[in-house]
Design an enzyme around this catalytic site. Structure first.
Site, PDB file in Angstrom:
ATOM      1  N   ALA A   1       0.836  -1.206   0.000  1.00  0.00           N
ATOM      2  CA  ALA A   1       0.000   0.000   0.000  1.00  0.00           C
ATOM      3  C   ALA A   1       0.874   1.260   0.000  1.00  0.00           C
ATOM      4  O   ALA A   1       1.950   1.251   0.596  1.00  0.00           O
ATOM      5  CB  ALA A   1      -0.895  -0.006   1.242  1.00  0.00           C
TER       6      ALA A   1
ATOM      7  N   ARG B   1      -4.045   2.194   4.842  1.00  0.00           N
ATOM      8  CA  ARG B   1      -3.285   2.301   3.584  1.00  0.00           C
ATOM      9  C   ARG B   1      -3.857   1.366   2.515  1.00  0.00           C
ATOM     10  O   ARG B   1      -3.800   1.660   1.324  1.00  0.00           O
ATOM     11  CB  ARG B   1      -1.799   2.036   3.850  1.00  0.00           C
ATOM     12  CG  ARG B   1      -1.149   3.199   4.606  1.00  0.00           C
ATOM     13  CD  ARG B   1       0.267   2.896   5.025  1.00  0.00           C
ATOM     14  NE  ARG B   1       1.200   2.814   3.925  1.00  0.00           N
ATOM     15  CZ  ARG B   1       1.932   3.823   3.453  1.00  0.00           C
ATOM     16  NH1 ARG B   1       1.834   5.020   4.000  1.00  0.00           N
ATOM     17  NH2 ARG B   1       2.771   3.632   2.463  1.00  0.00           N
TER      18      ARG B   1
ATOM     19  N   ASP C   1       8.706  -4.179  -0.811  1.00  0.00           N
ATOM     20  CA  ASP C   1       8.978  -2.740  -0.690  1.00  0.00           C
ATOM     21  C   ASP C   1       8.923  -2.440   0.800  1.00  0.00           C
ATOM     22  O   ASP C   1       7.912  -1.971   1.319  1.00  0.00           O
ATOM     23  CB  ASP C   1       7.914  -1.953  -1.464  1.00  0.00           C
ATOM     24  CG  ASP C   1       8.295  -0.501  -1.631  1.00  0.00           C
ATOM     25  OD1 ASP C   1       9.441  -0.147  -1.318  1.00  0.00           O
ATOM     26  OD2 ASP C   1       7.447   0.283  -2.090  1.00  0.00           O
TER      27      ASP C   1
ATOM     28  N   CYS D   1      13.834   2.329   0.792  1.00  0.00           N
ATOM     29  CA  CYS D   1      14.288   3.700   0.505  1.00  0.00           C
ATOM     30  C   CYS D   1      15.227   4.147   1.612  1.00  0.00           C
ATOM     31  O   CYS D   1      15.308   5.326   1.924  1.00  0.00           O
ATOM     32  CB  CYS D   1      13.122   4.661   0.304  1.00  0.00           C
ATOM     33  SG  CYS D   1      12.119   4.899   1.766  1.00  0.00           S
TER      34      CYS D   1
HETATM   35  C1  LIG Z   1       7.370   1.649   1.421  1.00  0.00           C
HETATM   36  S1  LIG Z   1       5.704   1.485   1.848  1.00  0.00           S
HETATM   37  C2  LIG Z   1       5.073   0.591   0.498  1.00  0.00           C
HETATM   38  C3  LIG Z   1       4.808   1.410  -0.705  1.00  0.00           C
HETATM   39  C4  LIG Z   1       4.099   0.610  -1.787  1.00  0.00           C
HETATM   40  N1  LIG Z   1       4.845  -0.567  -2.160  1.00  0.00           N
HETATM   41  C5  LIG Z   1       3.845   1.423  -3.025  1.00  0.00           C
HETATM   42  O1  LIG Z   1       4.601   1.315  -3.971  1.00  0.00           O
HETATM   43  O2  LIG Z   1       2.896   2.207  -3.021  1.00  0.00           O
HETATM   44  C6  LIG Z   1       5.811   0.224   3.074  1.00  0.00           C
HETATM   45  C7  LIG Z   1       4.509  -0.424   3.435  1.00  0.00           C
HETATM   46  O3  LIG Z   1       4.820  -1.507   4.298  1.00  0.00           O
HETATM   47  C8  LIG Z   1       3.705  -1.712   5.137  1.00  0.00           C
HETATM   48  N2  LIG Z   1       4.193  -2.559   6.248  1.00  0.00           N
HETATM   49  C9  LIG Z   1       5.079  -2.250   7.219  1.00  0.00           C
HETATM   50  N3  LIG Z   1       5.296  -3.300   8.025  1.00  0.00           N
HETATM   51  C10 LIG Z   1       4.525  -4.313   7.540  1.00  0.00           C
HETATM   52  C11 LIG Z   1       4.312  -5.657   7.945  1.00  0.00           C
HETATM   53  N4  LIG Z   1       4.938  -6.177   9.011  1.00  0.00           N
HETATM   54  N5  LIG Z   1       3.463  -6.425   7.227  1.00  0.00           N
HETATM   55  C12 LIG Z   1       2.821  -5.909   6.154  1.00  0.00           C
HETATM   56  N6  LIG Z   1       2.976  -4.641   5.733  1.00  0.00           N
HETATM   57  C13 LIG Z   1       3.829  -3.852   6.414  1.00  0.00           C
HETATM   58  C14 LIG Z   1       3.287  -0.317   5.512  1.00  0.00           C
HETATM   59  O4  LIG Z   1       1.941  -0.304   5.930  1.00  0.00           O
HETATM   60  C15 LIG Z   1       3.514   0.427   4.187  1.00  0.00           C
HETATM   61  O5  LIG Z   1       2.322   0.502   3.460  1.00  0.00           O
END
Ligand SMILES: C[S@@+](CC[C@H](N)C(=O)[O-])C[C@H]1O[C@@H](n2cnc3c(N)ncnc32)[C@H](O)[C@@H]1O
Length: 539
Positions: A357, A384, A423, A476
């Site tokens: 997300a 998200r 990601d 990132c």
């Molecule tokens: C860098 S953002 C992703 C951006 C997305 N890939 C995009 O291109 O729009 C990282 C995402 O990792 C999710 N996240 C963080 N820890 C997580 C976990 N343990 N399990 C699943 N999702 C996770 C966050 O909610 C966030 O939406």
């Protein structure tokens, strides 16, 4: 482990909001010099302490609203377009709205540790603000202030001059003092602009909020950055100049070398270029480009990437164009698009999109797959994933399905995928230009803690790569701990995976001998700092 709001990393949504700021910031003529002026100024204290009418008179301005063009010198941010009756009040009202929004967002970032983007969008909704110029200005002020929080706090402490501590002020007064310190000492706003700013703040926040800081506001105008930095030396001074915690400066210097660390931190203080992706699921690329041109958006193709363009000129924010609303175009950073091109999902393939997300990469993958195949997108944030759903619908994606799950644990799917794209949540050290609040949420243990989460998600996701399939590891962050070390440990424990050179290769090789991994640096590649590794599972 709780959600990691600070670590959302680079996403299309962030890119969308920053393009709004870029466009609005420039249309307001409110520039932020990359080299802050280091000058001392005459005190504004008597002016700022005076009540409304005398404040204006002290500056040589009419006490009532101006009616002649020559009166326009009092307009905030140097706006000198033709005046008509009522414009004076309108401009002060716009500024007051921006200050109200900015202060509210800064308080939420500080007290509830929200990201600047979330804090601002919630403030806009809660206060019911519709004035796009005020929103753009608030966004710019919040970003520029958060970028320099440690430096501005030093200015604020010097301005308080022992009359109470910054910590003891109310959160709103503290937030406004920081905003004012930014405008006075970094931006170098004129006395008149600062006076308008304070008048607007009184209107927005009430006199009571400003009373405890009135003297400090006046003193701020006599301070220069040289005064504030004079007693500091070595890394401590450099960390203030580069607006980063000292421990993080040292860590970046250790990992990347002093020159690269300084280069990327300097780049994070200026406005990053913005990029868009043209969505061929919704139309023919040439036609979409033509319609964007008609809306005043001038683009330049990015070499080595399909469908990705640098925004050279924008008559209005991309997210206010019809093309954006119709899903023809999406603001997305070059680095984010590169990660998807490296994943190279093809029509008919099965893709697992982990930490997905709000869907910038999901929607680009669906585009490269021509809407044929299957994408399962996992994220643990319900909010998200809501944004993911909206984006997927707007971009015309038909093959992606969301799962709400914590990816550190066994994933609720038996899927064997051709492509698994990770990601990961990270410290966002490559994306401080767009998410400066991340800097101040981090502590010395953050990289290690984050690396543990990344390693767990990598382990759980790797099980779903089919033999011969690929796993793309992206963050990132530019810290070795979150990138090369996690990948090295994984490869050591999983000899059936092998590092493969990620094509297209637009960046620089990974560190610690991982020359097949790819790194992008903001000051070299004009995009978010990024790490991309491509791991292939043996057939
Ligand atoms: C860098 S953002 C992703 C951006 C997305 N890939 C995009 O291109 O729009 C990282 C995402 O990792 C999710 N996240 C963080 N820890 C997580 C976990 N343990 N399990 C699943 N999702 C996770 C966050 O909610 C966030 O939406």
């Amino acid at each position: 482990m709780k959600a990691l709001p600070s670590s959302s990393g680079s996403s299309g949504e962030k890119e969308a909001s920053s393009s709004l700021v870029i466009a609005l910031g420039s249309s307001l003529g409110a520039t932020c010099p990359s080299e802050p002026p280091m000058k001392a100024r005459r005190s504004l204290e008597p002016v700022l302490l005076a009540p409304w009418g005398s404040c204006l008179l002290a500056l040589g301005a009419p006490a009532s609203r101006p009616t002649r063009k020559s009166d326009s010198f009092l307009w905030p941010f140097g706006m000198t377009t033709a005046l008509n009756r009522g414009c004076w009040h309108k401009s002060l009202a716009m500024m007051a709205t921006a200050i109200k929004l900015a202060v509210r967002a800064l308080v939420e970032v500080e007290v509830r540790r929200k990201s600047e983007r979330l804090a601002l969008s919630e403030a806009v909704a809660e206060l019911g603000i519709r004035d796009v110029r005020a929103i753009g200005l608030a966004h710019r002020l919040v970003l520029e202030t958060l970028k320099r929080l440690n430096l501005l706090d030093e200015v604020a402490k010097a301005a308080l001059a022992g009359e109470g501590s910054l910590e003891d002020l109310g959160a709103r007064a503290r937030a406004f003092l920081r905003l004012f310190a930014y405008r006075a000492v970094v931006e170098g706003a004129s006395r008149r602009e600062l006076a308008s700013f304070v008048l607007s703040a009184r209107e927005a926040l009430g006199k009571g909020t400003l009373r405890p800081i009135e003297r400090a506001l006046g003193r701020c105008t006599t301070l220069s950055l040289d005064d504030v930095l004079a007693s500091r030396s070595g890394d401590e001074r450099l960390a203030l100049e580069l607006c980063v915690p000292t421990w993080l400066l040292r860590l970046l210097c250790r990992d990347l070398g002093r020159q690269v660390a300084i280069g990327l931190l300097k780049a994070s203080l200026v406005q990053a270029p913005s990029y868009v992706r043209v969505n061929t699921l919704r139309g023919e690329e040439g036609e979409i480009l033509a319609s964007l041109e008609q809306e005043g958006i001038v683009l330049e193709p990015v070499e080595g990437l399909r469908h990705v363009y640098k925004v050279v000129e924008a008559g209005k924010p991309i997210i206010l164009t019809d093309a954006y609303k119709e899903g023809l175009v999406y603001p997305q950073d070059k680095a984010s698009c590169l990660a998807v091109e490296v994943a190279n999902p093809r029509p008919g393939q099965v893709v697992l999109d982990v930490c997905a997300a709000p869907g910038a990469k999901t929607t680009y993958m669906a585009q490269l797959m021509g809407n044929r195949g299957l994408i399962i997108s996992i994220d643990f944030s319900r909010r998200r994933l809501g944004a993911w759903r909206k984006l997927v619908a707007r971009m015309g994606v038909k093959v992606a399905f969301p799962i709400l799950a914590d990816a550190r644990f066994q994933l609720p799917t038996r899927l064997r995928a051709d492509v698994v794209l990770l990601d990961l949540p990270c410290t966002s050290t490559g994306a401080f230009a767009k998410t400066p609040s991340a800097k101040w949420r981090l502590g010395p243990r953050s990289p290690k803690n984050m690396a543990k989460v990344q390693a767990r998600i990598l382990r759980a996701s790797a099980e779903h790569v089919k033999p011969g399939g690929v796993l793309i590891y992206t963050t990132c962050s530019l810290l070795v701990e979150e990138n090369e070390r996690v990948v090295e440990d994984f490869l050591r424990a999983n000899p059936d995976f092998e590092l493969e050179r990620p094509e297209p290769f637009l960046g620089l090789p990974g560190l610690r001998g991982l020359s097949k991994a790819q790194r992008l640096y903001p000051h070299i590649h004009e995009c978010d700092g990024y790490f991309i590794a491509k791991l292939r599972r043996e057939s």
